[in-house]
Design a protein around this motif. Sequence first.
Motif, PDB file in Angstrom:
ATOM      1  N   TYR A 184      -4.381   5.109  -4.413  1.00 60.16           N
ATOM      2  CA  TYR A 184      -4.401   6.502  -4.840  1.00 60.16           C
ATOM      3  C   TYR A 184      -2.822   6.519  -5.421  1.00 60.16           C
ATOM      4  CZ  TYR A 184      -5.170  11.473  -5.183  1.00 60.16           C
ATOM      5  OH  TYR A 184      -5.400  12.862  -5.648  1.00 60.16           O
ATOM      6  N   THR A 185      -2.909   6.736  -6.700  1.00 57.28           N
ATOM      7  CA  THR A 185      -1.568   7.016  -7.429  1.00 57.28           C
ATOM      8  C   THR A 185      -1.135   8.274  -7.891  1.00 57.28           C
ATOM      9  OG1 THR A 185      -2.013   6.172  -9.446  1.00 57.28           O
ATOM     10  CG2 THR A 185      -1.639   4.435  -7.856  1.00 57.28           C
ATOM     11  N   GLY A 186       0.040   8.664  -7.998  1.00 56.79           N
ATOM     12  CA  GLY A 186       0.525   9.881  -8.780  1.00 56.79           C
ATOM     13  C   GLY A 186       1.901  10.014  -8.483  1.00 56.79           C
ATOM     14  N   ARG A 187       2.333  11.171  -9.119  1.00 56.43           N
ATOM     15  CA  ARG A 187       3.972  11.703  -9.172  1.00 56.43           C
ATOM     16  C   ARG A 187       4.614  11.538  -7.949  1.00 56.43           C
ATOM     17  NH1 ARG A 187       1.741  14.970 -12.755  1.00 56.43           N
ATOM     18  NH2 ARG A 187       2.426  16.923 -11.691  1.00 56.43           N
ATOM     19  N   SER A 188       3.964  12.423  -7.066  1.00 57.79           N
ATOM     20  CA  SER A 188       4.290  12.653  -5.600  1.00 57.79           C
ATOM     21  C   SER A 188       3.105  13.025  -4.914  1.00 57.79           C
ATOM     22  CB  SER A 188       5.292  13.873  -5.790  1.00 57.79           C
ATOM     23  OG  SER A 188       4.800  15.078  -6.204  1.00 57.79           O
ATOM     24  N   ARG A 189       3.215  13.065  -3.619  1.00 63.07           N
ATOM     25  CA  ARG A 189       2.344  13.625  -2.717  1.00 63.07           C
ATOM     26  C   ARG A 189       1.983  14.959  -2.810  1.00 63.07           C
ATOM     27  NH1 ARG A 189       0.724  10.656   2.079  1.00 63.07           N
ATOM     28  NH2 ARG A 189       1.726   8.824   1.946  1.00 63.07           N
ATOM     29  N   SER A 203      -7.374   4.527   7.677  1.00 63.79           N
ATOM     30  CA  SER A 203      -6.063   4.395   7.215  1.00 63.79           C
ATOM     31  C   SER A 203      -6.072   3.111   6.700  1.00 63.79           C
ATOM     32  CB  SER A 203      -4.960   4.754   8.408  1.00 63.79           C
ATOM     33  OG  SER A 203      -5.008   4.004   9.368  1.00 63.79           O
ATOM     34  N   SER A 204      -6.637   1.966   7.198  1.00 62.92           N
ATOM     35  CA  SER A 204      -6.269   0.447   6.707  1.00 62.92           C
ATOM     36  C   SER A 204      -6.962   0.483   5.155  1.00 62.92           C
ATOM     37  CB  SER A 204      -6.752  -0.518   7.452  1.00 62.92           C
ATOM     38  OG  SER A 204      -8.495  -0.334   7.816  1.00 62.92           O
ATOM     39  N   ARG A 205      -8.114   1.275   4.865  1.00 62.04           N
ATOM     40  CA  ARG A 205      -8.454   1.138   3.581  1.00 62.04           C
ATOM     41  C   ARG A 205      -8.048   1.859   2.622  1.00 62.04           C
ATOM     42  NH1 ARG A 205     -13.055  -1.818   3.911  1.00 62.04           N
ATOM     43  NH2 ARG A 205     -14.201  -2.145   5.838  1.00 62.04           N
ATOM     44  N   VAL A 206      -7.171   3.012   2.725  1.00 64.65           N
ATOM     45  CA  VAL A 206      -6.591   3.742   2.111  1.00 64.65           C
ATOM     46  C   VAL A 206      -5.041   3.687   1.886  1.00 64.65           C
ATOM     47  CG1 VAL A 206      -6.080   6.120   1.325  1.00 64.65           C
ATOM     48  CG2 VAL A 206      -8.266   5.330   2.446  1.00 64.65           C
ATOM     49  N   GLU A 207      -4.559   3.584   0.414  1.00 66.35           N
ATOM     50  CA  GLU A 207      -3.157   3.485   0.211  1.00 66.35           C
ATOM     51  C   GLU A 207      -2.821   4.426  -1.048  1.00 66.35           C
ATOM     52  OE1 GLU A 207      -0.202  -0.066  -1.360  1.00 66.35           O
ATOM     53  OE2 GLU A 207      -2.351  -0.508  -0.939  1.00 66.35           O
ATOM     54  N   ILE A 208      -1.589   5.013  -0.367  1.00 63.95           N
ATOM     55  CA  ILE A 208      -0.990   6.328  -1.312  1.00 63.95           C
ATOM     56  C   ILE A 208       0.246   5.603  -1.990  1.00 63.95           C
ATOM     57  CG2 ILE A 208      -0.599   8.499  -1.576  1.00 63.95           C
ATOM     58  CD1 ILE A 208      -3.227   7.942  -0.713  1.00 63.95           C
ATOM     59  N   ARG A 209       0.059   5.448  -3.396  1.00 63.73           N
ATOM     60  CA  ARG A 209       1.539   5.182  -4.113  1.00 63.73           C
ATOM     61  C   ARG A 209       1.984   6.008  -4.879  1.00 63.73           C
ATOM     62  NH1 ARG A 209       0.750  -1.164  -5.922  1.00 63.73           N
ATOM     63  NH2 ARG A 209      -0.161  -2.235  -3.907  1.00 63.73           N
ATOM     64  N   THR A 210       3.115   6.793  -4.698  1.00 63.88           N
ATOM     65  CA  THR A 210       3.626   7.670  -5.573  1.00 63.88           C
ATOM     66  C   THR A 210       4.853   7.167  -6.363  1.00 63.88           C
ATOM     67  OG1 THR A 210       4.769   8.788  -3.489  1.00 63.88           O
ATOM     68  CG2 THR A 210       2.954   9.611  -4.204  1.00 63.88           C
ATOM     69  N   ASP A 211       4.825   7.699  -7.252  1.00 64.13           N
ATOM     70  CA  ASP A 211       6.019   7.424  -8.251  1.00 64.13           C
ATOM     71  C   ASP A 211       7.401   7.812  -7.657  1.00 64.13           C
ATOM     72  OD1 ASP A 211       4.041   6.931 -10.055  1.00 64.13           O
ATOM     73  OD2 ASP A 211       4.745   8.258 -11.357  1.00 64.13           O
ATOM     74  N   GLY A 215       7.821   3.873  -7.066  1.00 68.46           N
ATOM     75  CA  GLY A 215       8.145   3.745  -8.366  1.00 68.46           C
ATOM     76  C   GLY A 215       6.605   3.584  -9.173  1.00 68.46           C
ATOM     77  N   PRO A 216       6.376   3.835 -10.666  1.00 66.58           N
ATOM     78  CA  PRO A 216       5.463   3.685 -11.284  1.00 66.58           C
ATOM     79  C   PRO A 216       4.613   2.481 -10.988  1.00 66.58           C
ATOM     80  CG  PRO A 216       7.298   4.072 -12.775  1.00 66.58           C
ATOM     81  CD  PRO A 216       7.965   3.812 -11.554  1.00 66.58           C
ATOM     82  N   PRO A 217       3.368   2.497 -10.994  1.00 66.65           N
ATOM     83  CA  PRO A 217       2.388   1.290 -10.532  1.00 66.65           C
ATOM     84  C   PRO A 217       2.231   0.109 -11.465  1.00 66.65           C
ATOM     85  CG  PRO A 217       1.129   3.225 -11.295  1.00 66.65           C
ATOM     86  CD  PRO A 217       2.457   3.814 -11.064  1.00 66.65           C
ATOM     87  N   ASP A 218       2.335  -0.911 -10.848  1.00 66.72           N
ATOM     88  CA  ASP A 218       1.999  -2.070 -11.676  1.00 66.72           C
ATOM     89  C   ASP A 218       0.527  -2.372 -11.693  1.00 66.72           C
ATOM     90  OD1 ASP A 218       1.953  -5.302 -11.615  1.00 66.72           O
ATOM     91  OD2 ASP A 218       3.139  -4.576 -13.190  1.00 66.72           O
ATOM     92  N   CYS A 219      -0.149  -2.298 -12.824  1.00 68.35           N
ATOM     93  CA  CYS A 219      -1.504  -2.448 -12.850  1.00 68.35           C
ATOM     94  C   CYS A 219      -2.015  -3.813 -12.369  1.00 68.35           C
ATOM     95  CB  CYS A 219      -2.082  -2.190 -14.294  1.00 68.35           C
ATOM     96  SG  CYS A 219      -1.769  -0.498 -14.741  1.00 68.35           S
ATOM     97  N   ALA A 220      -1.208  -4.808 -12.789  1.00 70.71           N
ATOM     98  CA  ALA A 220      -1.675  -6.253 -12.207  1.00 70.71           C
ATOM     99  C   ALA A 220      -1.472  -6.242 -10.773  1.00 70.71           C
ATOM    100  CB  ALA A 220      -0.577  -7.294 -12.689  1.00 70.71           C
ATOM    101  N   ASP A 221      -0.627  -5.687 -10.172  1.00 71.00           N
ATOM    102  CA  ASP A 221      -0.498  -5.481  -8.697  1.00 71.00           C
ATOM    103  C   ASP A 221      -1.467  -4.687  -8.055  1.00 71.00           C
ATOM    104  OD1 ASP A 221       1.175  -6.146  -6.283  1.00 71.00           O
ATOM    105  OD2 ASP A 221       1.801  -3.855  -6.233  1.00 71.00           O
ATOM    106  N   LEU A 222      -1.816  -3.621  -8.672  1.00 74.40           N
ATOM    107  CA  LEU A 222      -2.918  -2.912  -8.343  1.00 74.40           C
ATOM    108  C   LEU A 222      -4.208  -3.848  -7.953  1.00 74.40           C
ATOM    109  CD1 LEU A 222      -2.758   0.191 -10.085  1.00 74.40           C
ATOM    110  CD2 LEU A 222      -1.780  -0.137  -7.963  1.00 74.40           C
TER     111      LEU A 222
END
Length: 338
Positions: A184-189, A203-211, A215-222
């Motif tokens: 789950y990505t976004g600017r901030s929580r 929690s092991s199945r959910v990952e929160i990534r905010t800018d 940093g901005p998400p890398d789609c290949a990494d996602l």
Amino acid sequence: MTSRIPPDLRGRRSRDPFWVAVSALFHGIHRVRSLRTPVLPNIRPVDRSLTLVVREVRREAVDVISLRLAASDGGVLPTWQPGCHLDLLLPSGRRRQYSLCGDPADRRSYRVAVRRLPDGGGGSAEVHEELAEGSTIKVQGPRNAFPFLASESYLFLAGGIGITPILPMVKAAERIGADWRLIYTGRSRATLPFLDELAELPSSRVEIRTDDEHGPPDCADLLRDAGTSVYCCGPAGMIDGVRAAFSAGTLHYERFTPPPIVDGRPFQIELARTGAVIDVPADRSALEAIKEVLPSVAYSCRQGFCGTCRVGVLDGTADDSMLICVSRAQGGRLTLDL
């Protein structure tokens, strides 16, 4: 030699056996055809509109509210599945589509969430400013243009408000014991809705990534260890990046913004009702150009599947009608019934 059929005792001639047999045969054929041909009832169009009441308005994140809608009498609502959306017919006449993000097992209410977009055409602002608890609103649906299908494993990618169709899918995957992960990505929580509900999942199945944290998400990494099926919903840049980096499995995605125009050509549109002539550049849709002259023009999904923006073509090289959000002429001029 011609044989004569003698009359009966009342002077009536007996019926020829040959014609009796022929008559019986045709009567039987007619009866069989009548049995095979169903009598069609009068077919009436089905009105899939519902008038619902806003039972709850809740702030879910910065500029995001959720609406819980129910029948005025608390009655049972039509069923829906993860990926379904509702068409909201707003008081202004605007039609907007929002994903259902509640619990499909709850037959008494629907939940949608709306992020306020300053440049979104006014629909989201109207929801935030005009709808309150107790308001009534007409809706159509539910309809599903983003179905959740059975698979061996799932990777869910959500960007910001793109969590709305993904959230019921994630919960369904957990409920059936499937192998799944969510990024789950976004600017901030603070901008991410429904973090409290996601915290109830493993929690092991959910990952929160905010800018601001990662940093901005890398789609290949996602897409690393993507699994069998990938479901993605979010901003246009995220979807385009995921599509470009995707290499294996099955990708399902839903846009909240119109797709980019590729290899477009400029053309003109004449509005028949006013005579206005509009230039449509190569990189803009007919809808965008028309909105500048006719702000009240009807539209919704901006992706060519809802049909709200279909208008008649009165002159020019095109079909009898066109979806002005995605359809365009290859040069020249079209006269539209607007």
